[in-house]
Design an enzyme around this catalytic site. Structure first.
Site, PDB file in Angstrom:
ATOM      1  N   ARG A  50      55.556 -20.477   1.267  1.00 52.47           N
ATOM      2  CA  ARG A  50      56.602 -20.392   2.293  1.00 52.47           C
ATOM      3  C   ARG A  50      56.101 -21.084   3.547  1.00 52.47           C
ATOM      4  NH1 ARG A  50      53.601 -18.709   5.750  1.00 52.47           N
ATOM      5  NH2 ARG A  50      55.418 -18.462   7.093  1.00 52.47           N
ATOM      6  N   GLY A  51      57.043 -21.193   4.538  1.00 48.67           N
ATOM      7  CA  GLY A  51      56.738 -22.007   5.716  1.00 48.67           C
ATOM      8  C   GLY A  51      57.270 -23.407   5.446  1.00 48.67           C
ATOM      9  N   ALA A  52      57.986 -23.955   6.424  1.00 48.93           N
ATOM     10  CA  ALA A  52      58.756 -25.179   6.178  1.00 48.93           C
ATOM     11  C   ALA A  52      57.935 -26.335   5.576  1.00 48.93           C
ATOM     12  CB  ALA A  52      59.452 -25.601   7.478  1.00 48.93           C
ATOM     13  N   ARG A  92      65.890 -22.612  -1.282  1.00 51.22           N
ATOM     14  CA  ARG A  92      66.041 -22.016   0.060  1.00 51.22           C
ATOM     15  C   ARG A  92      66.817 -23.009   0.937  1.00 51.22           C
ATOM     16  NH1 ARG A  92      60.966 -19.231   2.788  1.00 51.22           N
ATOM     17  NH2 ARG A  92      62.631 -17.998   3.733  1.00 51.22           N
ATOM     18  N   GLN A 200      55.441 -11.511   7.914  1.00 57.63           N
ATOM     19  CA  GLN A 200      54.590 -12.707   7.875  1.00 57.63           C
ATOM     20  C   GLN A 200      53.539 -12.686   8.984  1.00 57.63           C
ATOM     21  OE1 GLN A 200      57.879 -12.698   7.394  1.00 57.63           O
ATOM     22  NE2 GLN A 200      58.540 -14.368   6.055  1.00 57.63           N
ATOM     23  N   ASP A 241      61.889 -24.220  11.405  1.00 56.75           N
ATOM     24  CA  ASP A 241      62.361 -24.675  10.089  1.00 56.75           C
ATOM     25  C   ASP A 241      63.328 -25.844  10.192  1.00 56.75           C
ATOM     26  OD1 ASP A 241      61.557 -21.707   9.720  1.00 56.75           O
ATOM     27  OD2 ASP A 241      61.585 -22.598   7.724  1.00 56.75           O
ATOM     28  N   ASN A 251      64.262 -20.728  13.432  1.00 54.53           N
ATOM     29  CA  ASN A 251      62.957 -20.221  13.026  1.00 54.53           C
ATOM     30  C   ASN A 251      63.158 -18.791  12.533  1.00 54.53           C
ATOM     31  OD1 ASN A 251      60.094 -20.659  12.716  1.00 54.53           O
ATOM     32  ND2 ASN A 251      59.763 -19.231  14.401  1.00 54.53           N
ATOM     33  N   LYS A 252      62.095 -18.187  12.104  1.00 56.25           N
ATOM     34  CA  LYS A 252      62.154 -16.835  11.539  1.00 56.25           C
ATOM     35  C   LYS A 252      62.952 -15.881  12.424  1.00 56.25           C
ATOM     36  CE  LYS A 252      60.951 -15.670   8.445  1.00 56.25           C
ATOM     37  NZ  LYS A 252      61.951 -15.698   7.363  1.00 56.25           N
TER      38      LYS A 252
HETATM   39  O1  MRU Z   1      60.625 -17.243   5.524  1.00 54.04           O
HETATM   40  P1  MRU Z   1      59.402 -18.048   5.867  1.00 54.04           P
HETATM   41  O2  MRU Z   1      58.146 -17.241   5.815  1.00 54.04           O
HETATM   42  O3  MRU Z   1      59.318 -19.314   5.044  1.00 54.04           O
HETATM   43  O4  MRU Z   1      59.631 -18.478   7.381  1.00 54.04           O
HETATM   44  C1  MRU Z   1      58.682 -19.305   7.995  1.00 54.04           C
HETATM   45  C2  MRU Z   1      58.944 -19.594   9.423  1.00 54.04           C
HETATM   46  O5  MRU Z   1      59.930 -19.183   9.987  1.00 54.04           O
HETATM   47  C3  MRU Z   1      57.970 -20.498  10.109  1.00 54.04           C
HETATM   48  O6  MRU Z   1      57.847 -20.160  11.461  1.00 54.04           O
HETATM   49  C4  MRU Z   1      58.486 -21.951   9.999  1.00 54.04           C
HETATM   50  O7  MRU Z   1      58.726 -22.283   8.670  1.00 54.04           O
HETATM   51  C5  MRU Z   1      57.534 -22.934  10.596  1.00 54.04           C
HETATM   52  S1  MRU Z   1      56.078 -23.097   9.611  1.00 54.04           S
HETATM   53  C6  MRU Z   1      55.107 -24.293  10.291  1.00 54.04           C
END
Ligand code: MRU
Length: 349
Positions: A50-52, A92, A200, A241, A251-252
């Site tokens: 996970r994470g963009a 996603r 997270q 994201d 973002n999250k």
């Molecule tokens: O649902 P996730 O854990 O994939 O969400 C991740 C985030 O919101 C991060 O802050 C975002 O992807 C940036 S990662 C460099």
């Protein structure tokens, strides 16, 4: 100092994509070898990876895995490529890096196929996915260097979710700033928001900062206002994201609240944004697709019931922060300050 490799390819054409199964952290550091496209889809969907930026790289390897096992005849290649990329695109919706990576490898595969045929097109997809790892590390280090210049020895920052090494190939984006600053000898400490519902911040950010020897203090999301009011936070650093053309960004879930608080308390709010996270096709945050996830993540967190069975739950995984709350975007090509529509346009050339 940088903890672990989040995603890598092991072996040659018959190899596997090895990821850290992030659903098991912090209890277990376990690697998962992914050998087919369905397993990659599942790993992205369930946040094992996970994470963009990491999602984008994973999807690129996923295309290779799909093409490898489909072994399409030449006249079916383009249709098969389309089927595999469309399938991975459903894993996603919010992180634009996923679509950016799928477009990048499928565009390359289409071009190579017409010039050099099937076998080269398939092996080029693997080479391109591997190249993305090196590029991602360079991007992280560059974001880290530009961001580190904003921090002074002794600063304490607050972050939300995990935009660290675990969200990328290795270096992270928002946390790359902390790693580079620490490497320069600056003593930086971090407040990590727990980040409900999937934690997270608690599970991943706190874990990787501890691994790296960076002082980290965990707070629940509802404590951010208090630590800011108490003057404990010099700057907020978050990832993203997807950034819209006007500077609104997703973002999250919970990031919007942190941004509003930072504004209220006069704290600079920085967004680490690789160029692959900028979506110039989306005019404003209103058009960013926001993932909604299952009720159990909220009412049955980690297997324990915390709400009455059957209660209605709303679980958007991301929120959109208006551009007006952003002090600057930190990209691999430097800082972008307001006005963002012009700045982002210039950045993208
Ligand atoms: O649902 P996730 O854990 O994939 O969400 C991740 C985030 O919101 C991060 O802050 C975002 O992807 C940036 S990662 C460099």
């Amino acid at each position: 100092m940088i903890p672990v490799k989040t995603i890598e390819w092991i072996g040659d054409a018959d190899g596997v994509c090895r990821i850290i199964d992030q659903t098991l952290l912090p209890g277990q550091l376990k690697y998962l070898d992914i050998a087919d496209v369905e397993a990659m889809w599942e790993a992205i969907r369930t946040l094992r990876v996970r994470g963009a930026p990491a999602i984008g790289i994973a999807a690129a390897f996923g295309v290779y895995l799909g093409l490898r096992s489909a072994a399409p005849p030449a006249d079916r290649f383009l249709a098969e490529l389309e089927r595999i990329t469309s399938y991975l695109a459903t894993s996603r919706p919010t992180a634009v890096n996923l679509f950016w990576a799928l477009e990048r490898v499928s565009g390359l595969a289409r071009a190579t196929f017409s010039l050099e045929g099937l076998a080269v097109a398939i092996s080029d997809v693997l080479a391109e996915a591997n190249a993305m790892i090196g590029e991602d590390n360079d991007v992280g280090k560059a974001i880290g260097a530009y961001g580190a210049a904003l921090l002074a020895d002794g600063d304490s920052i607050l972050t939300h979710c995990n935009a660290g090494g675990l969200a990328t190939a290795q270096w992270g984006t928002a946390l790359a700033v902390v790693y580079v600053a620490a490497g320069q000898g600056k003593r930086i400490s971090v407040y990590a928001d727990e980040t409900r519902p999937l934690l997270q911040g608690a599970r991943l950010t706190a874990w990787e900062l501890k691994q790296a020897g960076i002082p980290v203090t965990l707070i629940t999301d509802s404590m951010a206002a208090t630590v800011m009011a108490q003057g404990r936070v010099r700057a907020v650093l978050v990832g993203t994201d997807r950034v819209a053309a006007n500077g609104d960004f997703a973002n999250k879930i919970g990031t919007l609240g942190v941004a509003v608080l930072a504004h209220e308390f006069g704290i600079p709010f920085y967004v680490a944004a690789p160029i692959s996270s900028i979506d110039p096709c989306i005019a404003s945050g209103a058009a960013i697709p926001i993932e909604e996830r299952g009720a159990d993540e909220v009412s049955l967190g980690f297997g324990r019931r915390t709400a009455p069975e059957g209660v209605a739950v709303y679980n958007p995984a991301f929120d959109v922060t208006p551009a007006r709350y952003v002090t600057a975007f930190i990209t691999e090509k430097g800082l972008v300050h307001p006005p963002f529509p012009e700045g982002l346009k210039r950045l993208l050339g």
